[in-house]
Motif scaffolding. Structure first.
Motif, PDB file in Angstrom:
ATOM      1  N   ILE A  86      -5.439  29.296   2.712  1.00 12.56           N
ATOM      2  CA  ILE A  86      -4.730  27.599   2.346  1.00 12.56           C
ATOM      3  C   ILE A  86      -5.500  27.329   1.321  1.00 12.56           C
ATOM      4  CG2 ILE A  86      -3.464  25.939   2.137  1.00 12.56           C
ATOM      5  CD1 ILE A  86      -2.207  29.346   3.440  1.00 12.56           C
ATOM      6  N   TYR A  87      -5.625  26.920   0.428  1.00 12.98           N
ATOM      7  CA  TYR A  87      -6.267  25.858  -0.451  1.00 12.98           C
ATOM      8  C   TYR A  87      -5.800  24.662  -0.750  1.00 12.98           C
ATOM      9  CZ  TYR A  87     -10.124  23.453  -3.453  1.00 12.98           C
ATOM     10  OH  TYR A  87     -10.334  22.247  -3.693  1.00 12.98           O
ATOM     11  N   LEU A  88      -5.139  23.576  -0.931  1.00 16.56           N
ATOM     12  CA  LEU A  88      -4.569  22.250  -1.469  1.00 16.56           C
ATOM     13  C   LEU A  88      -5.544  21.872  -1.560  1.00 16.56           C
ATOM     14  CD1 LEU A  88      -2.744  21.276   1.664  1.00 16.56           C
ATOM     15  CD2 LEU A  88      -1.316  22.471   0.382  1.00 16.56           C
ATOM     16  N   ILE A  89      -4.546  21.887  -3.740  1.00 15.25           N
ATOM     17  CA  ILE A  89      -5.503  20.400  -4.724  1.00 15.25           C
ATOM     18  C   ILE A  89      -3.699  19.697  -4.978  1.00 15.25           C
ATOM     19  CG2 ILE A  89      -6.112  22.373  -6.733  1.00 15.25           C
ATOM     20  CD1 ILE A  89      -8.560  20.678  -7.388  1.00 15.25           C
ATOM     21  N   ASP A  90      -4.518  18.488  -5.563  1.00 15.78           N
ATOM     22  CA  ASP A  90      -3.090  17.634  -6.240  1.00 15.78           C
ATOM     23  C   ASP A  90      -3.247  18.658  -7.911  1.00 15.78           C
ATOM     24  OD1 ASP A  90      -1.568  17.188  -4.209  1.00 15.78           O
ATOM     25  OD2 ASP A  90      -3.196  15.643  -4.306  1.00 15.78           O
ATOM     26  N   ALA A  91      -2.283  18.203  -9.008  1.00 19.30           N
ATOM     27  CA  ALA A  91      -1.907  18.460 -10.299  1.00 19.30           C
ATOM     28  C   ALA A  91      -2.805  18.184 -10.950  1.00 19.30           C
ATOM     29  CB  ALA A  91      -0.158  18.914 -10.681  1.00 19.30           C
ATOM     30  N   ASP A  92      -3.620  16.632 -10.633  1.00 21.58           N
ATOM     31  CA  ASP A  92      -4.691  15.741 -11.463  1.00 21.58           C
ATOM     32  C   ASP A  92      -6.170  15.419 -10.939  1.00 21.58           C
ATOM     33  OD1 ASP A  92      -3.391  14.359  -9.376  1.00 21.58           O
ATOM     34  OD2 ASP A  92      -3.236  13.035 -10.618  1.00 21.58           O
ATOM     35  N   ASP A  93      -6.033  16.766 -10.102  1.00 22.78           N
ATOM     36  CA  ASP A  93      -7.555  17.182  -9.881  1.00 22.78           C
ATOM     37  C   ASP A  93      -8.137  17.953 -10.023  1.00 22.78           C
ATOM     38  OD1 ASP A  93      -7.076  14.588  -7.898  1.00 22.78           O
ATOM     39  OD2 ASP A  93      -6.715  15.320  -6.546  1.00 22.78           O
ATOM     40  N   LEU A  94      -9.892  17.955 -10.275  1.00 24.27           N
ATOM     41  CA  LEU A  94     -10.623  18.960 -10.272  1.00 24.27           C
ATOM     42  C   LEU A  94     -11.184  19.692  -9.354  1.00 24.27           C
ATOM     43  CD1 LEU A  94     -11.844  17.670 -13.701  1.00 24.27           C
ATOM     44  CD2 LEU A  94     -10.348  19.469 -14.176  1.00 24.27           C
ATOM     45  N   HIS A  95     -11.613  21.152  -9.281  1.00 23.92           N
ATOM     46  CA  HIS A  95     -12.584  21.475  -8.727  1.00 23.92           C
ATOM     47  C   HIS A  95     -13.547  21.655  -9.605  1.00 23.92           C
ATOM     48  CE1 HIS A  95     -12.812  24.320  -5.692  1.00 23.92           C
ATOM     49  NE2 HIS A  95     -13.061  25.485  -6.698  1.00 23.92           N
ATOM     50  N   LEU A  96     -14.246  22.140  -8.253  1.00 21.96           N
ATOM     51  CA  LEU A  96     -15.707  22.228  -8.765  1.00 21.96           C
ATOM     52  C   LEU A  96     -16.254  23.730  -9.128  1.00 21.96           C
ATOM     53  CD1 LEU A  96     -17.698  18.885  -7.733  1.00 21.96           C
ATOM     54  CD2 LEU A  96     -16.991  20.002  -9.954  1.00 21.96           C
ATOM     55  N   GLU A  97     -17.202  24.313  -9.330  1.00 24.28           N
ATOM     56  CA  GLU A  97     -17.531  25.708  -9.594  1.00 24.28           C
ATOM     57  C   GLU A  97     -18.663  25.608  -8.535  1.00 24.28           C
ATOM     58  OE1 GLU A  97     -19.647  29.204 -12.124  1.00 24.28           O
ATOM     59  OE2 GLU A  97     -19.316  26.902 -13.030  1.00 24.28           O
ATOM     60  N   GLY A  98     -17.512  26.995  -7.701  1.00 25.48           N
ATOM     61  CA  GLY A  98     -17.824  27.207  -6.645  1.00 25.48           C
ATOM     62  C   GLY A  98     -18.028  26.653  -5.089  1.00 25.48           C
ATOM     63  N   GLY A  99     -16.807  25.885  -5.668  1.00 28.91           N
ATOM     64  CA  GLY A  99     -16.748  24.897  -3.940  1.00 28.91           C
ATOM     65  C   GLY A  99     -15.986  26.169  -3.275  1.00 28.91           C
ATOM     66  N   LEU A 100     -15.107  26.721  -3.948  1.00 28.28           N
ATOM     67  CA  LEU A 100     -14.305  27.631  -3.051  1.00 28.28           C
ATOM     68  C   LEU A 100     -15.028  28.561  -2.387  1.00 28.28           C
ATOM     69  CD1 LEU A 100     -10.721  27.732  -1.795  1.00 28.28           C
ATOM     70  CD2 LEU A 100     -10.295  28.925  -4.013  1.00 28.28           C
ATOM     71  N   ARG A 101     -15.716  29.261  -3.183  1.00 26.93           N
ATOM     72  CA  ARG A 101     -16.435  30.086  -2.306  1.00 26.93           C
ATOM     73  C   ARG A 101     -17.704  29.997  -0.590  1.00 26.93           C
ATOM     74  NH1 ARG A 101     -18.419  32.655  -7.602  1.00 26.93           N
ATOM     75  NH2 ARG A 101     -18.195  30.546  -8.553  1.00 26.93           N
ATOM     76  N   ALA A 102     -17.593  28.396  -1.417  1.00 25.67           N
ATOM     77  CA  ALA A 102     -18.594  27.276  -0.620  1.00 25.67           C
ATOM     78  C   ALA A 102     -17.877  27.676   0.877  1.00 25.67           C
ATOM     79  CB  ALA A 102     -19.711  26.504  -0.688  1.00 25.67           C
ATOM     80  N   LEU A 103     -16.675  26.936   0.899  1.00 28.04           N
ATOM     81  CA  LEU A 103     -16.128  26.816   1.967  1.00 28.04           C
ATOM     82  C   LEU A 103     -15.197  27.992   2.711  1.00 28.04           C
ATOM     83  CD1 LEU A 103     -13.266  24.892   0.570  1.00 28.04           C
ATOM     84  CD2 LEU A 103     -15.166  24.339   2.220  1.00 28.04           C
ATOM     85  N   LEU A 104     -15.108  29.548   1.648  1.00 31.60           N
ATOM     86  CA  LEU A 104     -15.079  30.583   2.584  1.00 31.60           C
ATOM     87  C   LEU A 104     -16.238  31.271   2.922  1.00 31.60           C
ATOM     88  CD1 LEU A 104     -12.843  32.281  -0.582  1.00 31.60           C
ATOM     89  CD2 LEU A 104     -12.012  32.635   1.879  1.00 31.60           C
TER      90      LEU A 104
END
Length: 311
Positions: A86-104
């Motif tokens: 599960i990954y939660l993010i709000d509708a006015d924020d920005l994900h940074l490229e590669g961040g999700l893969r780093a967490l995984l």
């Protein structure tokens, strides 16, 4: 890598949601679904999100909601999430490229943690103010949870953490609270999770200081009592009483600060009394003393000015 369910609560987010979804596009190989909860929007949030997801190739699923509560919206999505993470993010924020893969990647290490916390960039009024790094975590989940409540571990911003759906289990966000529902959720999860950290920024957190402070001025006494009742339910997670009382003091001090800044010295003094009665670290003892002095001085010098105006 295992796939992720991304959860986004959204209310009247047509202006920002396309940008948020576009920021996730680079991670689509590991995203199993994006659950956008359209909570009572009066604008074109759902249409804009659908168009943006189609352009980005993201597997979007829109869930309609009428709860008018970010925690309630997240809970609806948690009930329907189908993927292991599960990954939660709000509708006015920005994900940074590669961040999700780093967490995984960190989550896939052995022994595998049930929760991974990353850094984030904090933007205020359009300017980057700081990068917040996670730190202070230990092997014990309950110890982390207590330290988190007491402010000895940096607050987790929604958008900087990945958590196993198995660990989340039946844990849900408290609803109907004016503030701090995220803290209560992460505390419950942390109490039962092995935890790892990554030091790279995962997302950009856009902070509205005014909107954040506004939450403490609506029905302040009743809102605090409702929040404190939810806080005390954390006893069922094995959270120490001292940690609960320390959290009460920290929140009360924050409310006192907001009311002082807005000129409501009586309300500020009431919440300062609560903060002073709680266990405090040295820095918080000093903050209470400083606000007590500032309230006394403002009262003293504002009284003659008011008398002159009446004259």
């Amino acid at each position: 890598m295992e796939a992720v369910s991304v959860i986004i609560p959204a209310h009247d987010a047509a202006r920002t949601i396309a940008r948020t979804l576009a920021s996730l596009a680079s991670e689509k190989e590991v995203i199993g679904e994006v659950l956008l909860v359209d909570d009572s929007s009066s604008d074109a949030t759902a249409t804009v999100a659908s168009d943006a997801a189609l352009r980005c190739g993201l597997p979007l699923r829109i869930i309609k909601s009428s709860c008018r509560d970010a925690g309630g919206s997240r809970n609806l999505a948690l009930e329907q999430a189908r993927f292991p993470w599960i990954y939660l993010i709000d509708a006015d924020d920005l994900h940074l490229e590669g961040g999700l893969r780093a967490l995984l990647a960190k989550a896939s290490a052995q022994p595998g943690p049930g929760m991974v916390v990353g850094a984030y960039r904090r933007h205020v009024k359009g300017e980057e103010r700081s990068t917040k790094l996670p730190g202070g975590y230990v092997a014990s989940g309950p110890a982390n949870a207590c330290a988190y409540l007491e402010g000895r571990i940096r607050s987790i911003a929604v958008g900087s953490a990945l958590v196993s759906r198995r660990v989340v289990g039946e844990t849900r966000f408290a609803t109907g609270l004016a503030y701090d529902e995220d803290t209560l959720f992460w505390t419950r999860v942390m109490a039962k999770a092995s935890l790892a950290v990554v030091t790279r920024p995962i997302f950009i957190y856009f902070v509205s200081v005014e909107r954040s402070d506004d939450r403490f001025t609506v029905r302040p006494a009743k809102g605090f009592l409702e929040w404190r009742l939810a806080l005390r339910r954390l006893r069922s997670c094995g959270i120490a009483e001292r940690s609960l009382k320390t959290r009460e003091g920290l929140v009360a001090l924050k409310i006192a600060r907001v009311h002082y800044a807005r000129g409501d010295f009586d309300m500020a003094a009431r919440f300062l009394n609560v903060a002073e009665a709680a266990p405090r670290a040295g820095a918080d003892v000093w903050r209470c003393m400083r606000y007590r002095l500032k309230i006394a001085l403002r009262r003293r010098f504002s009284a003659p000015a008011a008398q002159l105006q009446r004259a």
